[in-house]
Design a protein around this motif. Sequence first.
Motif, mmCIF file in Angstrom:
data_model
loop_
_atom_site.group_PDB
_atom_site.id
_atom_site.type_symbol
_atom_site.label_atom_id
_atom_site.label_comp_id
_atom_site.label_asym_id
_atom_site.label_seq_id
_atom_site.Cartn_x
_atom_site.Cartn_y
_atom_site.Cartn_z
ATOM 1 N N ARG A 144 0.841 -1.189 0.000
ATOM 2 C CA ARG A 144 0.000 0.000 0.000
ATOM 3 C C ARG A 144 0.881 1.245 0.000
ATOM 4 N NH1 ARG A 144 -3.958 -2.637 -1.839
ATOM 5 N NH2 ARG A 144 -5.176 -3.839 -0.399
ATOM 6 N N LEU A 145 0.364 2.300 -0.618
ATOM 7 C CA LEU A 145 1.112 3.548 -0.727
ATOM 8 C C LEU A 145 0.853 4.450 0.474
ATOM 9 C CD1 LEU A 145 0.203 4.316 -4.437
ATOM 10 C CD2 LEU A 145 2.264 3.224 -3.601
ATOM 11 N N ASN A 146 1.813 5.327 0.800
ATOM 12 C CA ASN A 146 1.562 6.326 1.835
ATOM 13 C C ASN A 146 0.872 7.534 1.190
ATOM 14 O OD1 ASN A 146 3.516 8.241 0.858
ATOM 15 N ND2 ASN A 146 5.122 7.072 1.855
ATOM 16 N N LYS A 147 0.473 8.514 1.993
ATOM 17 C CA LYS A 147 -0.322 9.638 1.481
ATOM 18 C C LYS A 147 0.381 10.419 0.374
ATOM 19 C CE LYS A 147 -3.118 10.245 5.561
ATOM 20 N NZ LYS A 147 -3.515 11.122 6.654
ATOM 21 N N SER A 148 1.657 10.691 0.534
ATOM 22 C CA SER A 148 2.358 11.445 -0.515
ATOM 23 C C SER A 148 2.460 10.626 -1.799
ATOM 24 C CB SER A 148 3.738 11.901 -0.044
ATOM 25 O OG SER A 148 4.557 10.801 0.264
ATOM 26 N N GLU A 149 2.589 9.318 -1.665
ATOM 27 C CA GLU A 149 2.614 8.449 -2.846
ATOM 28 C C GLU A 149 1.236 8.368 -3.496
ATOM 29 O OE1 GLU A 149 6.179 5.298 -1.752
ATOM 30 O OE2 GLU A 149 4.191 4.982 -0.880
ATOM 31 N N VAL A 150 0.184 8.370 -2.675
ATOM 32 C CA VAL A 150 -1.179 8.381 -3.209
ATOM 33 C C VAL A 150 -1.389 9.641 -4.037
ATOM 34 C CG1 VAL A 150 -3.627 8.620 -2.602
ATOM 35 C CG2 VAL A 150 -2.211 6.926 -1.425
ATOM 36 N N ILE A 151 -0.999 10.789 -3.503
ATOM 37 C CA ILE A 151 -1.166 12.054 -4.213
ATOM 38 C C ILE A 151 -0.363 12.041 -5.511
ATOM 39 C CG2 ILE A 151 -0.648 14.533 -4.123
ATOM 40 C CD1 ILE A 151 -1.488 14.396 -1.131
ATOM 41 N N ALA A 152 0.866 11.564 -5.471
ATOM 42 C CA ALA A 152 1.693 11.505 -6.680
ATOM 43 C C ALA A 152 1.072 10.581 -7.724
ATOM 44 C CB ALA A 152 3.105 11.043 -6.340
ATOM 45 N N ASP A 173 -9.296 20.817 -22.188
ATOM 46 C CA ASP A 173 -9.020 22.115 -21.572
ATOM 47 C C ASP A 173 -9.142 22.057 -20.053
ATOM 48 O OD1 ASP A 173 -11.785 21.898 -21.474
ATOM 49 O OD2 ASP A 173 -12.153 23.986 -22.010
ATOM 50 N N ILE A 174 -9.352 20.868 -19.517
ATOM 51 C CA ILE A 174 -9.419 20.675 -18.066
ATOM 52 C C ILE A 174 -8.003 20.726 -17.496
ATOM 53 C CG2 ILE A 174 -10.082 19.074 -16.227
ATOM 54 C CD1 ILE A 174 -12.085 17.823 -18.230
ATOM 55 N N PHE A 175 -7.864 21.390 -16.350
ATOM 56 C CA PHE A 175 -6.567 21.397 -15.680
ATOM 57 C C PHE A 175 -6.731 21.037 -14.211
ATOM 58 C CE2 PHE A 175 -8.066 25.790 -15.788
ATOM 59 C CZ PHE A 175 -7.937 26.202 -14.472
ATOM 60 N N LEU A 176 -5.688 20.458 -13.670
ATOM 61 C CA LEU A 176 -5.664 20.029 -12.282
ATOM 62 C C LEU A 176 -5.330 21.206 -11.385
ATOM 63 C CD1 LEU A 176 -5.707 17.730 -10.190
ATOM 64 C CD2 LEU A 176 -3.298 17.344 -10.731
ATOM 65 N N VAL A 177 -6.132 21.408 -10.355
ATOM 66 C CA VAL A 177 -5.908 22.496 -9.403
ATOM 67 C C VAL A 177 -5.208 21.976 -8.156
ATOM 68 C CG1 VAL A 177 -7.010 24.263 -7.955
ATOM 69 C CG2 VAL A 177 -7.905 23.776 -10.258
ATOM 70 N N ASP A 178 -5.706 20.875 -7.594
ATOM 71 C CA ASP A 178 -5.122 20.367 -6.358
ATOM 72 C C ASP A 178 -5.625 18.947 -6.095
ATOM 73 O OD1 ASP A 178 -3.587 20.397 -4.055
ATOM 74 O OD2 ASP A 178 -5.010 21.576 -2.876
ATOM 75 N N ILE A 179 -4.910 18.247 -5.231
ATOM 76 C CA ILE A 179 -5.300 16.913 -4.778
ATOM 77 C C ILE A 179 -5.090 16.867 -3.271
ATOM 78 C CG2 ILE A 179 -4.796 14.438 -4.871
ATOM 79 C CD1 ILE A 179 -3.602 14.957 -7.672
ATOM 80 N N GLU A 180 -6.055 16.310 -2.572
ATOM 81 C CA GLU A 180 -5.934 16.095 -1.137
ATOM 82 C C GLU A 180 -6.144 14.612 -0.852
ATOM 83 O OE1 GLU A 180 -8.933 18.428 0.765
ATOM 84 O OE2 GLU A 180 -7.980 20.335 0.265
ATOM 85 N N VAL A 218 -10.045 15.491 -5.566
ATOM 86 C CA VAL A 218 -9.358 16.032 -6.735
ATOM 87 C C VAL A 218 -10.125 17.267 -7.186
ATOM 88 C CG1 VAL A 218 -8.660 15.583 -9.119
ATOM 89 C CG2 VAL A 218 -8.576 13.734 -7.419
ATOM 90 N N PHE A 219 -9.412 18.380 -7.329
ATOM 91 C CA PHE A 219 -10.026 19.624 -7.775
ATOM 92 C C PHE A 219 -9.553 19.933 -9.186
ATOM 93 C CE2 PHE A 219 -9.685 19.791 -3.177
ATOM 94 C CZ PHE A 219 -10.978 20.138 -2.811
#
Length: 90
Positions: A2-10, A24-31, A43-44
């Motif tokens: 299993r991945l840790n939180k930073s690996e999940v986000i990556a 034209d969709i762009f990524l704003v942020d991931i929590e 995912v925003f």
Amino acid sequence: MRLNKSEVIAKVRSLVERIIEDSDIFLVDIEAHGTVNNAYIRVFVDTPNRITIDQCVYVSRELKKYLDMDNSIGNYTLEVSSPGGRKRRY
């Protein structure tokens, strides 16, 4: 494994970028919150002209397909929304 939180986000960032690369969709942020085996992933995404609910649904469905095939994150809850849907933190 299993991945840790930073690996999940990556991992999620990489997948989302692949999903939206020809749009034209762009990524704003991931929590990512919760435990590694029970993650809550937010995912925003946005567009220059305001993202539609259909575009959020598209990103959500495609991302879920990739995450379910990979299974390295384990159990998760996924939310894809516009940055306007983000709650303020004090």
